[in-house]
Design a protein around this motif. Structure first.
Motif, PDB file in Angstrom:
ATOM      1  N   ALA A   1       0.821  -1.210   0.000  1.00 43.57           N
ATOM      2  CA  ALA A   1       0.000   0.000   0.000  1.00 43.57           C
ATOM      3  C   ALA A   1       0.855   1.261   0.000  1.00 43.57           C
ATOM      4  CB  ALA A   1      -0.924  -0.002   1.218  1.00 43.57           C
ATOM      5  N   THR A   2       1.894   1.265   0.831  1.00 42.60           N
ATOM      6  CA  THR A   2       2.779   2.433   0.903  1.00 42.60           C
ATOM      7  C   THR A   2       3.557   2.628  -0.389  1.00 42.60           C
ATOM      8  OG1 THR A   2       3.022   2.106   3.298  1.00 42.60           O
ATOM      9  CG2 THR A   2       4.655   3.507   2.204  1.00 42.60           C
ATOM     10  N   GLY A   3       4.148   1.531  -0.888  1.00 37.78           N
ATOM     11  CA  GLY A   3       4.943   1.621  -2.114  1.00 37.78           C
ATOM     12  C   GLY A   3       4.117   2.060  -3.303  1.00 37.78           C
ATOM     13  N   LEU A   4       2.924   1.509  -3.446  1.00 40.72           N
ATOM     14  CA  LEU A   4       2.068   1.887  -4.566  1.00 40.72           C
ATOM     15  C   LEU A   4       1.576   3.322  -4.441  1.00 40.72           C
ATOM     16  CD1 LEU A   4      -0.013  -1.375  -5.096  1.00 40.72           C
ATOM     17  CD2 LEU A   4       1.514  -0.294  -6.762  1.00 40.72           C
ATOM     18  N   ALA A   5       1.305   3.750  -3.215  1.00 36.94           N
ATOM     19  CA  ALA A   5       0.873   5.139  -3.014  1.00 36.94           C
ATOM     20  C   ALA A   5       1.982   6.106  -3.415  1.00 36.94           C
ATOM     21  CB  ALA A   5       0.476   5.358  -1.558  1.00 36.94           C
ATOM     22  N   LEU A   6       3.205   5.810  -3.015  1.00 36.97           N
ATOM     23  CA  LEU A   6       4.342   6.664  -3.376  1.00 36.97           C
ATOM     24  C   LEU A   6       4.590   6.630  -4.887  1.00 36.97           C
ATOM     25  CD1 LEU A   6       6.786   5.767  -0.456  1.00 36.97           C
ATOM     26  CD2 LEU A   6       5.575   7.933  -0.790  1.00 36.97           C
ATOM     27  N   ALA A   7       4.491   5.438  -5.477  1.00 34.40           N
ATOM     28  CA  ALA A   7       4.695   5.312  -6.921  1.00 34.40           C
ATOM     29  C   ALA A   7       3.626   6.081  -7.687  1.00 34.40           C
ATOM     30  CB  ALA A   7       4.675   3.836  -7.322  1.00 34.40           C
ATOM     31  N   ALA A   8       2.384   5.944  -7.248  1.00 37.48           N
ATOM     32  CA  ALA A   8       1.291   6.645  -7.922  1.00 37.48           C
ATOM     33  C   ALA A   8       1.436   8.155  -7.802  1.00 37.48           C
ATOM     34  CB  ALA A   8      -0.050   6.197  -7.337  1.00 37.48           C
ATOM     35  N   ALA A   9       1.861   8.624  -6.629  1.00 33.49           N
ATOM     36  CA  ALA A   9       2.070  10.063  -6.443  1.00 33.49           C
ATOM     37  C   ALA A   9       3.146  10.574  -7.379  1.00 33.49           C
ATOM     38  CB  ALA A   9       2.431  10.351  -4.990  1.00 33.49           C
ATOM     39  N   ALA A  10       4.224   9.803  -7.520  1.00 27.72           N
ATOM     40  CA  ALA A  10       5.304  10.193  -8.427  1.00 27.72           C
ATOM     41  C   ALA A  10       4.808  10.205  -9.869  1.00 27.72           C
ATOM     42  CB  ALA A  10       6.489   9.245  -8.275  1.00 27.72           C
ATOM     43  N   GLY A  11       4.055   9.174 -10.252  1.00 26.00           N
ATOM     44  CA  GLY A  11       3.546   9.094 -11.608  1.00 26.00           C
ATOM     45  C   GLY A  11       2.589  10.226 -11.936  1.00 26.00           C
ATOM     46  N   ARG A  12       1.735  10.583 -10.979  1.00 27.24           N
ATOM     47  CA  ARG A  12       0.758  11.648 -11.230  1.00 27.24           C
ATOM     48  C   ARG A  12       1.416  13.022 -11.352  1.00 27.24           C
ATOM     49  NH1 ARG A  12      -2.746   8.498  -7.746  1.00 27.24           N
ATOM     50  NH2 ARG A  12      -2.080   9.697  -5.931  1.00 27.24           N
ATOM     51  N   ARG A  13       2.584  13.194 -10.721  1.00 22.65           N
ATOM     52  CA  ARG A  13       3.267  14.480 -10.895  1.00 22.65           C
ATOM     53  C   ARG A  13       4.233  14.461 -12.080  1.00 22.65           C
ATOM     54  NH1 ARG A  13       5.857  12.691  -5.964  1.00 22.65           N
ATOM     55  NH2 ARG A  13       8.049  12.154  -6.362  1.00 22.65           N
ATOM     56  N   GLY A  14       4.178  13.387 -12.877  1.00 25.93           N
ATOM     57  CA  GLY A  14       4.960  13.324 -14.109  1.00 25.93           C
ATOM     58  C   GLY A  14       6.323  12.708 -13.971  1.00 25.93           C
ATOM     59  N   ASP A  15       6.669  12.186 -12.806  1.00 30.42           N
ATOM     60  CA  ASP A  15       7.978  11.568 -12.594  1.00 30.42           C
ATOM     61  C   ASP A  15       7.846  10.059 -12.793  1.00 30.42           C
ATOM     62  OD1 ASP A  15      10.518  10.850 -11.877  1.00 30.42           O
ATOM     63  OD2 ASP A  15      10.531  11.920  -9.959  1.00 30.42           O
ATOM     64  N   GLU A  16       7.764   9.648 -14.055  1.00 26.99           N
ATOM     65  CA  GLU A  16       7.560   8.237 -14.377  1.00 26.99           C
ATOM     66  C   GLU A  16       8.736   7.371 -13.950  1.00 26.99           C
ATOM     67  OE1 GLU A  16       4.803   6.397 -14.990  1.00 26.99           O
ATOM     68  OE2 GLU A  16       4.569   6.814 -17.132  1.00 26.99           O
ATOM     69  N   ALA A  17       9.939   7.930 -13.980  1.00 30.75           N
ATOM     70  CA  ALA A  17      11.115   7.152 -13.577  1.00 30.75           C
ATOM     71  C   ALA A  17      11.026   6.755 -12.108  1.00 30.75           C
ATOM     72  CB  ALA A  17      12.396   7.958 -13.824  1.00 30.75           C
ATOM     73  N   ALA A  18      10.649   7.711 -11.261  1.00 29.06           N
ATOM     74  CA  ALA A  18      10.489   7.405  -9.837  1.00 29.06           C
ATOM     75  C   ALA A  18       9.314   6.460  -9.616  1.00 29.06           C
ATOM     76  CB  ALA A  18      10.297   8.689  -9.032  1.00 29.06           C
ATOM     77  N   GLY A  19       8.231   6.659 -10.368  1.00 27.22           N
ATOM     78  CA  GLY A  19       7.077   5.775 -10.255  1.00 27.22           C
ATOM     79  C   GLY A  19       7.436   4.343 -10.604  1.00 27.22           C
ATOM     80  N   PHE A  20       8.168   4.175 -11.697  1.00 29.83           N
ATOM     81  CA  PHE A  20       8.622   2.843 -12.094  1.00 29.83           C
ATOM     82  C   PHE A  20       9.498   2.223 -11.013  1.00 29.83           C
ATOM     83  CE2 PHE A  20      12.275   0.438 -13.588  1.00 29.83           C
ATOM     84  CZ  PHE A  20      11.673  -0.645 -14.222  1.00 29.83           C
ATOM     85  N   SER A  21      10.464   2.991 -10.518  1.00 26.69           N
ATOM     86  CA  SER A  21      11.415   2.477  -9.528  1.00 26.69           C
ATOM     87  C   SER A  21      10.712   2.048  -8.246  1.00 26.69           C
ATOM     88  CB  SER A  21      12.472   3.537  -9.222  1.00 26.69           C
ATOM     89  OG  SER A  21      13.190   3.892 -10.390  1.00 26.69           O
ATOM     90  N   LEU A  22       9.814   2.884  -7.757  1.00 30.73           N
ATOM     91  CA  LEU A  22       9.092   2.566  -6.523  1.00 30.73           C
ATOM     92  C   LEU A  22       8.206   1.339  -6.705  1.00 30.73           C
ATOM     93  CD1 LEU A  22       8.212   6.220  -5.545  1.00 30.73           C
ATOM     94  CD2 LEU A  22       9.505   4.641  -4.098  1.00 30.73           C
ATOM     95  N   CYS A  23       7.561   1.243  -7.848  1.00 33.11           N
ATOM     96  CA  CYS A  23       6.701   0.096  -8.119  1.00 33.11           C
ATOM     97  C   CYS A  23       7.529  -1.180  -8.242  1.00 33.11           C
ATOM     98  CB  CYS A  23       5.906   0.345  -9.397  1.00 33.11           C
ATOM     99  SG  CYS A  23       4.501  -0.761  -9.607  1.00 33.11           S
ATOM    100  N   ALA A  24       8.686  -1.104  -8.897  1.00 34.31           N
ATOM    101  CA  ALA A  24       9.541  -2.269  -9.070  1.00 34.31           C
ATOM    102  C   ALA A  24      10.034  -2.800  -7.731  1.00 34.31           C
ATOM    103  CB  ALA A  24      10.727  -1.913  -9.969  1.00 34.31           C
ATOM    104  N   VAL A  25      10.536  -1.907  -6.889  1.00 35.28           N
ATOM    105  CA  VAL A  25      11.053  -2.329  -5.581  1.00 35.28           C
ATOM    106  C   VAL A  25       9.927  -2.868  -4.707  1.00 35.28           C
ATOM    107  CG1 VAL A  25      12.174  -1.523  -3.463  1.00 35.28           C
ATOM    108  CG2 VAL A  25      13.035  -0.783  -5.686  1.00 35.28           C
TER     109      VAL A  25
END
Length: 201
Positions: free
Chosen positions: A142-166
């Motif tokens: 839940a925490t990792g996906l929330a952080l990844a989604a927040a990154a993705g929604r602000r346009g930082d796809e690289a961080a979103g990918f990284s957070l989701c992968a880990v």
């Protein structure tokens, strides 16, 4: 090029595994324009080969790319259907519950299993850690996906990918060393962030 010396990369190549291809498939998919009708297909195919990339379909959903998430789910369902068409008995056995039984692969306390379940099993010297692992894995997911989604929604796809992968690697019951190749781009993202912070300071 430098990543070839990292253990996940050398292990993947040494074992002849497909993890680098799966990581590239997910990266390719996320790099497609959100308007592309093909967005989600590569993630669905990757999830059909190994289940862990399915978390990226959830990431697409949480970042409001509903068509891409649906495409990924439909593609994944297509791979399952193809499996039943070609190997119905084996597919039935697998999807009847064996897919959720990590012990069928190897003891979960194997040192090469670098997931939360593996760490807990080795630390507590028992494989019977389900009551502790499930809520911990749910919280991390839940925490990792929330952080990844927040990154993705602000346009930082690289961080979103990284957070989701880990996140996927941590909550998966089995994450062998070579599975962690999908987290290698996170090192580049982290290094870039540190470098930018130093320049800004």
């Amino acid at each position: 090029a430098a990543a070839i010396w990292l253990d996940p990369a050398t292990a993947t190549l040494g074992y002849g595994q497909v993890d680098i291809v799966l990581a590239l498939a997910v990266l390719y998919d996320l790099a497609l324009p959100d308007t592309s009708r093909w967005k989600g297909v590569a993630i669905g195919l990757a999830a059909g080969i190994k289940l862990t990339p399915a978390l990226f379909a959830v990431y697409l959903l949480l970042t409001r790319r509903y068509r891409a998430a649906a495409t990924a789910a439909a593609t994944f369902a297509g791979t399952v259907a193809a499996g039943f068409a070609v190997l119905p008995a084996s597919s039935g056995w697998y999807w009847a519950g064996e897919f959720a039984s990590p012990g069928r692969i190897s003891p979960v306390d194997d040192p090469a299993n670098q997931s939360l379940l593996g760490v807990l099993s080795r630390t507590l010297h028992t494989a019977d850690v389900l009551p502790l692992w499930l809520p911990l894995a749910a919280a991390v997911a839940a925490t990792g996906l929330a952080l990844a989604a927040a990154a993705g929604r602000r346009g930082d796809e690289a961080a979103g990918f990284s957070l989701c992968a880990v996140t996927g690697l941590l909550v998966s019951p089995i994450s062998w060393t070579h599975h962690w190749v999908i987290a290698i781009p996170a090192l580049l993202v982290a290094g870039t962030a540190v470098s930018s912070a130093r320049r800004a300071g």
